[in-house]
Design a protein around this motif. Structure first.
Motif, short mmCIF file in Angstrom:
data_model
loop_
_atom_site.label_atom_id
_atom_site.label_comp_id
_atom_site.label_asym_id
_atom_site.label_seq_id
_atom_site.Cartn_x
_atom_site.Cartn_y
_atom_site.Cartn_z
N SER A 193 0.84 -1.21 0.00
CA SER A 193 0.00 0.00 0.00
C SER A 193 0.87 1.25 0.00
N GLN A 194 1.99 1.19 0.73
CA GLN A 194 2.88 2.36 0.78
C GLN A 194 3.44 2.65 -0.62
N VAL A 195 3.81 1.57 -1.34
CA VAL A 195 4.34 1.74 -2.70
C VAL A 195 3.26 2.34 -3.60
N TYR A 196 2.04 1.80 -3.51
CA TYR A 196 0.96 2.31 -4.37
C TYR A 196 0.71 3.79 -4.12
N VAL A 197 0.65 4.17 -2.83
CA VAL A 197 0.36 5.57 -2.49
C VAL A 197 1.51 6.47 -2.97
N ARG A 198 2.74 6.01 -2.80
CA ARG A 198 3.89 6.80 -3.24
C ARG A 198 3.84 7.00 -4.76
N ASN A 199 3.50 5.92 -5.49
CA ASN A 199 3.40 6.03 -6.96
C ASN A 199 2.33 7.04 -7.35
N LYS A 200 1.22 7.04 -6.61
CA LYS A 200 0.13 7.97 -6.93
C LYS A 200 0.57 9.41 -6.66
N GLU A 201 1.29 9.61 -5.55
CA GLU A 201 1.79 10.97 -5.24
C GLU A 201 2.73 11.46 -6.33
N ARG A 202 3.64 10.58 -6.75
CA ARG A 202 4.62 10.95 -7.79
C ARG A 202 3.92 11.28 -9.09
N LEU A 228 -8.96 9.44 -1.77
CA LEU A 228 -8.66 8.04 -2.07
C LEU A 228 -8.28 7.36 -0.76
N VAL A 229 -8.99 6.34 -0.39
CA VAL A 229 -8.63 5.56 0.79
C VAL A 229 -7.97 4.29 0.28
N THR A 274 -2.82 6.34 -13.78
CA THR A 274 -3.05 7.42 -14.74
C THR A 274 -4.52 7.84 -14.77
N MET A 275 -5.42 6.88 -14.70
CA MET A 275 -6.84 7.22 -14.75
C MET A 275 -7.29 7.89 -13.45
N LEU A 276 -6.58 7.61 -12.36
CA LEU A 276 -6.88 8.31 -11.10
C LEU A 276 -6.60 9.81 -11.24
N LEU A 277 -5.56 10.13 -11.99
CA LEU A 277 -5.23 11.55 -12.23
C LEU A 277 -6.33 12.22 -13.05
N GLU A 278 -6.79 11.51 -14.07
CA GLU A 278 -7.89 12.03 -14.91
C GLU A 278 -9.13 12.27 -14.05
N ASN A 279 -9.42 11.33 -13.14
CA ASN A 279 -10.61 11.49 -12.29
C ASN A 279 -10.45 12.66 -11.32
N THR A 280 -9.23 12.90 -10.86
CA THR A 280 -9.01 14.02 -9.95
C THR A 280 -9.24 15.33 -10.68
N LEU A 281 -8.77 15.41 -11.92
CA LEU A 281 -9.02 16.61 -12.73
C LEU A 281 -10.52 16.77 -12.97
N MET A 282 -11.18 15.66 -13.27
CA MET A 282 -12.64 15.70 -13.50
C MET A 282 -13.36 16.19 -12.25
N ALA A 283 -12.92 15.70 -11.08
CA ALA A 283 -13.55 16.11 -9.81
C ALA A 283 -13.37 17.62 -9.62
N ALA A 284 -12.17 18.11 -9.90
CA ALA A 284 -11.91 19.56 -9.75
C ALA A 284 -12.82 20.35 -10.68
#
Ligand code: NAD
Length: 291
Positions: free
Chosen positions: A47-56, A96-97, A277-287
């Motif tokens: 989970s730490q790796v996944y979260v770090r990848n998402k932050e990066r 994101l939890v 990558t699609m999480l980033l798209e969804n964050t932009l969509m949310a904004a």
């Protein structure tokens, strides 16, 4: 002939470059930067790796990110308090939890508490309902990433027999739901499939999988899909991420798949990068939905 390898990593880079441009346009027209808040409970290494990848990844495309760490021994109430705080925070667009949550936590309650407008994983029943009706607010990241990859590699789904193995709420079920729709965000050619959703109680699994033009494996068992389960020339999408003594392995026997499939996704470097990558798209969509 060896299967053509679908380069999820390369396609992710391409989509992230597009997202970066869209984020810059959003920032210049709204004077605010999209922000993703990640909640990490405990110290689970994966989970730490996944979260770090998402932050990066957020940083790469110009999205702000926040990391909220909570002790593994926390209660459902404590986690709900944090989610409510993030729901109220106008500077946070997406929440994101990171799953899985420790056993003492009521995961369903926590995910249901996320404001559907900030639910960038698309797990909230409201968002799942919208997806099932073919009018999504957010598309779930892994299935959306798979459709993006297929489209960009010239593999359409209309009229095809798609077999999905695995009925999870995160991958299998939403994947099947999306591909069976009449239309999609990416055009009708990326919907209109005849979908068979298989699972652990499916009888004669091989009989079904070997009829599939597109086989999507989301099982969580290393090398589960063998050559005899694949229709020659089929497109095989391997969602599985299994940590073994030999390193990361997918749900598909890659070597065997190479000789039978027409297209095949690798692990790592296939579906995984597209999910982020699609999480980033969804964050932009949310904004965009929140301005
Ligand atoms: P899960 O772990 O919740 O469930 C597994 C599914 O596989 C179940 O629906 C079950 O019915 C099915 N299954 C189990 N044994 C089976 C059998 N013998 N025959 C047929 N079906 C069987 O599913 P999940 O959360 O979708 O995860 C599946 C895999 O995908 C895991 O390896 C996970 O790590 C990976 N995953 C990868 C990404 C990514 O971005 N690449 C994203 C999510 C999950």
């Amino acid at each position: 002939m060896a299967a053509e390898i679908l380069d999820g990593k390369g396609i992710s880079k391409q989509i992230q470059a597009e997202t970066k441009t869209k984020v810059a346009e959003f920032v210049s027209s709204h004077q605010t930067t999209p922000c993703l808040a990640a909640v990490l409970v405990g110290e689970d290494p994966a989970s730490q790796v996944y979260v770090r990848n998402k932050e990066r990844a957020c940083k790469r495309v110009g999205i702000n990110s926040q990391l909220h760490r909570i002790d593994a021994s926390c209660s459902t109430t404590e986690l709900l308090e944090l989610v409510n705080q993030l729901n109220q925070d106008p500077s946070v667009n997406g929440i994101l939890v990171q799953l899985p949550l420790p056993d003492q936590i009521d995961s369903r309650r926590v995910l249901d508490a996320i404001d559907p407008a900030k639910d960038v994983d698309a797990f909230h029943p409201h968002n799942v309902g919208l997806i099932s009706q073919g009018r999504p607010r957010f598309l779930p990241c892994t299935p959306h990433g798979i459709v993006q990859m297929l489209k960009r590699c010239g593999v359409t789904t209309t009229g095809k027999h798609v077999c999905v193995i695995g009925r999870s709420d995160i991958v299998g079920k939403p994947m099947a739901m999306m591909l069976a729709q009449k239309d999609s965000e990416l055009g009708p050619e990326m919907a209109n499939a005849t979908v068979t959703l298989c699972h652990s109680r499916t009888a004669n699994l091989t009989e079904i999988t070997k009829q599939a033009d597109i086989l999507i494996a989301a099982i969580g068992r290393p090398k589960f899909v063998t050559a005899d389960m694949i229709k020659p020339g089929a497109t095989v999408v391997d969602v599985g991420i299994n940590r073994t003594d030999d390193g990361l392995v997918g749900d598909v026997d890659y070597e065997a798949g190479m000789h039978v499939a027409g297209h095949l996704t690798p692990v790592p470097g296939g579906v995984g990068p597209l999910t982020v990558t699609m999480l980033l798209e969804n964050t932009l969509m949310a904004a965009k939905l929140q301005v």
